[in-house]
Scaffold this motif. Structure first.
Motif, mmCIF file in Angstrom:
data_model
loop_
_atom_site.group_PDB
_atom_site.id
_atom_site.type_symbol
_atom_site.label_atom_id
_atom_site.label_comp_id
_atom_site.label_asym_id
_atom_site.label_seq_id
_atom_site.Cartn_x
_atom_site.Cartn_y
_atom_site.Cartn_z
ATOM 1 N N LEU A 112 -4.074 47.363 20.172
ATOM 2 C CA LEU A 112 -4.220 45.915 20.071
ATOM 3 C C LEU A 112 -4.370 45.479 18.618
ATOM 4 O O LEU A 112 -3.811 44.458 18.197
ATOM 5 N N LEU A 113 -5.120 46.266 17.850
ATOM 6 C CA LEU A 113 -5.275 45.962 16.423
ATOM 7 C C LEU A 113 -3.917 45.955 15.727
ATOM 8 O O LEU A 113 -3.594 45.033 14.969
ATOM 9 N N GLU A 114 -3.107 46.986 16.001
ATOM 10 C CA GLU A 114 -1.788 47.045 15.381
ATOM 11 C C GLU A 114 -0.925 45.851 15.785
ATOM 12 O O GLU A 114 -0.232 45.256 14.952
ATOM 13 N N ALA A 115 -0.974 45.466 17.063
ATOM 14 C CA ALA A 115 -0.162 44.343 17.534
ATOM 15 C C ALA A 115 -0.596 43.036 16.881
ATOM 16 O O ALA A 115 0.250 42.226 16.465
ATOM 17 N N ARG A 116 -1.922 42.811 16.806
ATOM 18 C CA ARG A 116 -2.426 41.576 16.184
ATOM 19 C C ARG A 116 -2.042 41.519 14.699
ATOM 20 O O ARG A 116 -1.582 40.489 14.198
ATOM 21 N N VAL A 117 -2.253 42.623 14.002
ATOM 22 C CA VAL A 117 -1.958 42.658 12.564
ATOM 23 C C VAL A 117 -0.469 42.476 12.324
ATOM 24 O O VAL A 117 -0.046 41.703 11.451
ATOM 25 N N ARG A 118 0.362 43.170 13.094
ATOM 26 C CA ARG A 118 1.807 43.082 12.913
ATOM 27 C C ARG A 118 2.303 41.646 13.142
ATOM 28 O O ARG A 118 3.098 41.115 12.371
ATOM 29 N N ALA A 119 1.827 41.009 14.218
ATOM 30 C CA ALA A 119 2.273 39.656 14.537
ATOM 31 C C ALA A 119 1.858 38.666 13.450
ATOM 32 O O ALA A 119 2.644 37.804 13.041
ATOM 33 N N CYS A 120 0.626 38.769 12.967
ATOM 34 C CA CYS A 120 0.146 37.833 11.938
ATOM 35 C C CYS A 120 0.883 38.023 10.617
ATOM 36 O O CYS A 120 1.251 37.050 9.954
ATOM 37 N N LEU A 121 1.110 39.283 10.250
ATOM 38 C CA LEU A 121 1.821 39.533 8.992
ATOM 39 C C LEU A 121 3.268 39.058 9.068
ATOM 40 O O LEU A 121 3.808 38.543 8.080
#
Length: 354
Positions: A112-121
């Protein structure tokens, strides 16, 4: 995804260590802040691609940090992901309303952390590209405006930008001035193109400055001739005297270069028709007998003098230096009463018609 610089803000060292490790695995660099004040200090010192911000912190909580970021011109577009326990979902909703991009529940799930970070970036990179594109468009618009102001008089530019057109109109009582360089065409044949353009540029800049100082509007450059008006788009209390003074000030400037030019000038006053012509390349131009007579007067003599029509000579405030030379035949215009004002020794006025 390209590496990002991410600020992680949490008052729990364990959470900071965990986030730092996960972000390192994802290939991102992280900077730690243990409270809200430290976070704002770090944000003020440098740029970050993303902020992972805990909600509940002592001294300065996540709400205050988020509010300060959204109020800051530079920081307001930096994406923020709020960190909170699932039991604080109402707080997360409040943060989203305040402008946070997303939220990350505790305990952290790496996927979930990777998905949130990827989407925001990704959203931030799209936003940055959009801003860069808009800046390019704005730069091109400013450049186009500058070029337009270099081509057209300021008043014509204002009307063109406001209405999309410049209506042709009849202007009354306009002093038209032409200045010409004696022998310039012959000189050009023995010079390289760089030298010719450089000399024209030097004289054009000098003419523009002098014309502006005396309240004249430069209309255009025609080869080695310069055309200006007074009392056209901007009112002028004494347009003919201003035109004579403009010529007087141009004489020493024309002599300052590597080639000491003699200049000759013609001034007539009367009505003119003015307007913008062209569809892809705009030109502001003037037409009418006043323009033609001024151009013919400019061709008289051997330089360092201004020739005025009888109407123009009568309008000079101090006419003591203006001398009548009688009737002169002007090509296409017949005989005209002509007056002369010489600015250097050795000037031979044009002879009157027999």
């Amino acid at each position: 995804m390209d590496p990002a610089r991410i600020l992680i803000v949490d008052d729990e060292p364990f959470n900071l260590d965990l986030l730092e490790q996960e972000l390192e695995i994802l290939g991102h660099a992280s900077v730690r802040a243990a409270d809200g004040r430290a976070a704002l200090e770090l944000l003020g010192e440098g740029a970050y691609d993303l902020v992972l911000l805990d909600v509940m912190m002592p001294m300065l909580d996540g709400y205050a940090v988020l509010r300060a970021m959204k109020a800051h011109e530079r920081l307001r577009h930096t994406p923020v992901v709020m960190i909170s326990a699932l039991t604080e979902i109402s707080s997360i909703a409040r943060c989203i309303e305040m402008g946070a991009e997303d939220y990350l529940p505790k305990p952290f799930e790496p996927v979930l952390l990777e998905a949130r970070v990827r989407a925001c970036l990704e959203r931030k990179r799209l936003h940055d590209r959009e801003l860069a594109h808009l800046e390019t468009i704005e730069h091109a618009r400013r450049r186009a405006d500058d070029l337009l102001r270099a081509i057209l008089p300021a008043a014509a530019v204002g009307e063109l930008m406001a209405t999309g057109t410049v209506k042709p109109r009849l202007f009354h009582d306009v002093a038209v001035l032409f200045i010409d360089l004696v022998g310039f065409t012959t000189w050009c044949h023995a010079q390289g193109p760089e030298a010719v353009v450089a000399e024209v540029q030097r004289l054009a800049e000098a003419f523009e400055a002098v014309a502006d100082r005396h309240g004249l509007e430069k209309i255009k450059t025609i080869g080695d001739a310069f055309m200006a008006t007074a009392n056209l788009l901007a009112p002028h209390a004494d347009p003919v005297t201003a035109a004579v003074d403009c010529v007087r000030d141009m004489v020493p400037l024309a002599r300052d270069g590597s080639t000491p030019w003699r200049i000759r000038a013609g001034i007539h006053v009367g009505p003119v028709v003015g307007g913008v012509v062209g569809q892809t390349k705009f030109t502001f131009d003037l037409w009418g007998d006043t323009v033609n007579v001024a151009a013919r007067l400019c061709a008289l003599g051997d330089g360092c003098a201004v020739h005025l029509s009888g109407e123009a000579a009568a309008r000079v405030r101090d006419g003591s230096a203006i001398h009548p030379i009688g009737k002169v035949f002007l090509k296409g215009k017949g005989e005209h009463e002509v007056h002369c004002c010489a600015f250097a020794q050795g000037h031979v006025p044009a002879p009157p018609a027999p």
